[in-house]
Design an enzyme around this catalytic site. Sequence first.
Site, PDB file in Angstrom:
ATOM      1  N   CYS A   2       0.704  -0.595   0.053  1.00  0.00           N
ATOM      2  CA  CYS A   2      -0.011  -0.095  -0.104  1.00  0.00           C
ATOM      3  C   CYS A   2       0.772   1.499   0.000  1.00  0.00           C
ATOM      4  O   CYS A   2       1.909   1.953  -0.725  1.00  0.00           O
ATOM      5  CB  CYS A   2      -0.838  -0.224   1.003  1.00  0.00           C
ATOM      6  SG  CYS A   2      -2.614   1.324   1.129  1.00  0.00           S
TER       7      CYS A   2
ATOM      8  N   GLU B 295      -1.625  -9.605   3.345  1.00  0.00           N
ATOM      9  CA  GLU B 295      -1.327  -9.980   4.288  1.00  0.00           C
ATOM     10  C   GLU B 295      -2.635 -10.724   4.889  1.00  0.00           C
ATOM     11  O   GLU B 295      -3.347 -11.623   5.590  1.00  0.00           O
ATOM     12  CB  GLU B 295      -1.474  -9.316   5.788  1.00  0.00           C
ATOM     13  CG  GLU B 295      -2.171  -7.553   5.551  1.00  0.00           C
ATOM     14  CD  GLU B 295      -1.898  -6.938   4.905  1.00  0.00           C
ATOM     15  OE1 GLU B 295      -1.819  -5.638   5.664  1.00  0.00           O
ATOM     16  OE2 GLU B 295      -1.167  -6.702   3.632  1.00  0.00           O
TER      17      GLU B 295
ATOM     18  N   HIS C  27      -3.321  -5.748   0.411  1.00  0.00           N
ATOM     19  CA  HIS C  27      -2.619  -5.430   1.473  1.00  0.00           C
ATOM     20  C   HIS C  27      -3.101  -7.280   0.973  1.00  0.00           C
ATOM     21  O   HIS C  27      -4.353  -8.371   1.805  1.00  0.00           O
ATOM     22  CB  HIS C  27      -3.868  -5.258   2.348  1.00  0.00           C
ATOM     23  CG  HIS C  27      -3.653  -3.668   2.448  1.00  0.00           C
ATOM     24  ND1 HIS C  27      -2.487  -3.098   3.764  1.00  0.00           N
ATOM     25  CD2 HIS C  27      -4.242  -2.912   2.045  1.00  0.00           C
ATOM     26  CE1 HIS C  27      -2.921  -1.952   3.812  1.00  0.00           C
ATOM     27  NE2 HIS C  27      -3.259  -1.513   2.970  1.00  0.00           N
TER      28      HIS C  27
ATOM     29  N   GLN D 193       3.735   2.917  -2.704  1.00  0.00           N
ATOM     30  CA  GLN D 193       3.603   4.532  -3.277  1.00  0.00           C
ATOM     31  C   GLN D 193       4.806   4.396  -3.078  1.00  0.00           C
ATOM     32  O   GLN D 193       5.600   5.515  -3.725  1.00  0.00           O
ATOM     33  CB  GLN D 193       2.407   5.207  -2.931  1.00  0.00           C
ATOM     34  CG  GLN D 193       0.831   4.409  -3.067  1.00  0.00           C
ATOM     35  CD  GLN D 193      -0.226   5.036  -2.103  1.00  0.00           C
ATOM     36  OE1 GLN D 193       0.429   5.443  -1.042  1.00  0.00           O
ATOM     37  NE2 GLN D 193      -1.389   4.575  -2.198  1.00  0.00           N
TER      38      GLN D 193
END
Length: 552
Positions: free
Chosen positions: A383, A522, A520, A387
């Site tokens: 995330c 995870e 994400h 960036q």
Amino acid sequence: MTKYVFVTGGVVSSLGKGIAAASLAAILESRGLKVTLLKLDPYINVDPGTMSPFQHGEVFVTEDGAETDLDLGHYERFISTKMRKANNFTTGQIYESVIRKERRGDYLGKTVQVIPHITNEIQAFIERGAASATCGEPDVAIVEIGGTVGDIESLPFLEAARQMSLRLGRNSACFVHLTLVPYVATAGELKTKPTQHSVQKLREIGILPHVLLCRADRRIPDDESKKISMFSNVPEDAVISVWDADSIYKIPQMLHDQGLDRIICEELKLSPKDADLSMWSELVEKLENPKHEVTIGMVGKYVDLTESYKSLIEALRHASLHTSTRVNIEYIDSEEIEANGVDSLKHLDAVLVPGGFGRRGTEGKIAAIRYARESKVPYLGICLGMQLAVIEFARDVVGLKQANSTEFDSETPERVVALITEWYDRDGKVETRTEESDLGGTMRLGSQRCPIKPGTMAEEIYGKDVNERHRHRYEVNNRFVPQLEAGGLIISARTPSEDLPEMMELPRSMHPWFVGVQFHPEFTSTPRDGHPLFKSFVEAAFANKQARGVKA
């Protein structure tokens, strides 16, 4: 018909109700039952989406885009049923729903009160959550009631559970109470009085627990269990000791060995097959007997509160299980890197920058990313971590020295990362999107499937496409992608309709393993299967360790 198990907590918070509920669910699922779980949160916030990680910990995102309590992450990791928005609700949602009904006139002019209107709404939400289970109609719905018995915030939920148990009738619901049995060092013994008082509080509101889960730092002796049984009016075999374990994946076996699932099935008049916990035994065996070892640095700003990265930590543990590698996680404060440089990273086998919000500490993260790229250390950016990797590449490789995100510098002329309402198109014009546009507002939430560019590392890891969950407001600006690609960066996955960058990587000619993802991953990792991205990352960390000549 679905039967219900209500899990409550007493004495203090953070005893592990979520782990206990998830472990019970895992045992029942191993017995062939269809199980779902719900989490009821007493706070007035509508959801935890805007709550500080220091106050709430991680926000877990479901497939359907709900921002929920981190316990839902435990639920998904322990059982096969996926959670949805309906599996977690708060006092704020209950009151919001009741007030909306009152404004519509649904109550026909009656005085709207906590009893029956709020408690009825809670019961309706519980039944709706159970009915929405992805496993079909569940045999058992385990309902975890947040907070601590005795707190004023929890009272409506406890009262609703009591009413629901009465309404459903005998053998349709039962209560499991998790409580603390502290060890007092000066006395040299465990003290049962807090548990006695906690059960007394429950009994005062009409709830008689069928099972007590007694948390302690050691196994509770039989004499103390008998004492708790007598003063709490709970059968002795239903006073279950839950002592500290070095892995949460040992808890299902611990509870099963003491007969928790047998007691629950007898109380609910269920006759499933015997439990098969061989999978959990195998996981624990792998956990305790790794063949290799690596050290991964997690660079962030919430490093003092690891609950903020709960799913990420578990995903790395899952990868360790499936690669026979002990993963040591070092938490590194990005502000310390800003102050002292990157020397604290030089012993690491890999670097990970997780998601986050806000400007504080970002330059330290960028410095860590630059170190990983230039030193050929495996890097995974999630995330915000992706960036910032794009920003670092734009500044230090492409030469866009003012490259930044508008989250950190709203005036930057080189908006490499920006809100969807702030993008410049290829002609330099601002591209505006509103709430009515396809992407909705400024936060992208939930699962999205995207095709992967052939011949990339992403394809080696995921295959032809990737389906992961999102939680972010900012995106890589497509205007700068041609310059980034000319510098060597590869956009290896994009959203199918909006063409938004989802994954980036560096070619192996530039770096052995450098990957950033906007989503994400995870949130979809489980101990049963692990996750391909984290497994590949841990393998890359070990390969780097071997290449540096460090003994495994």
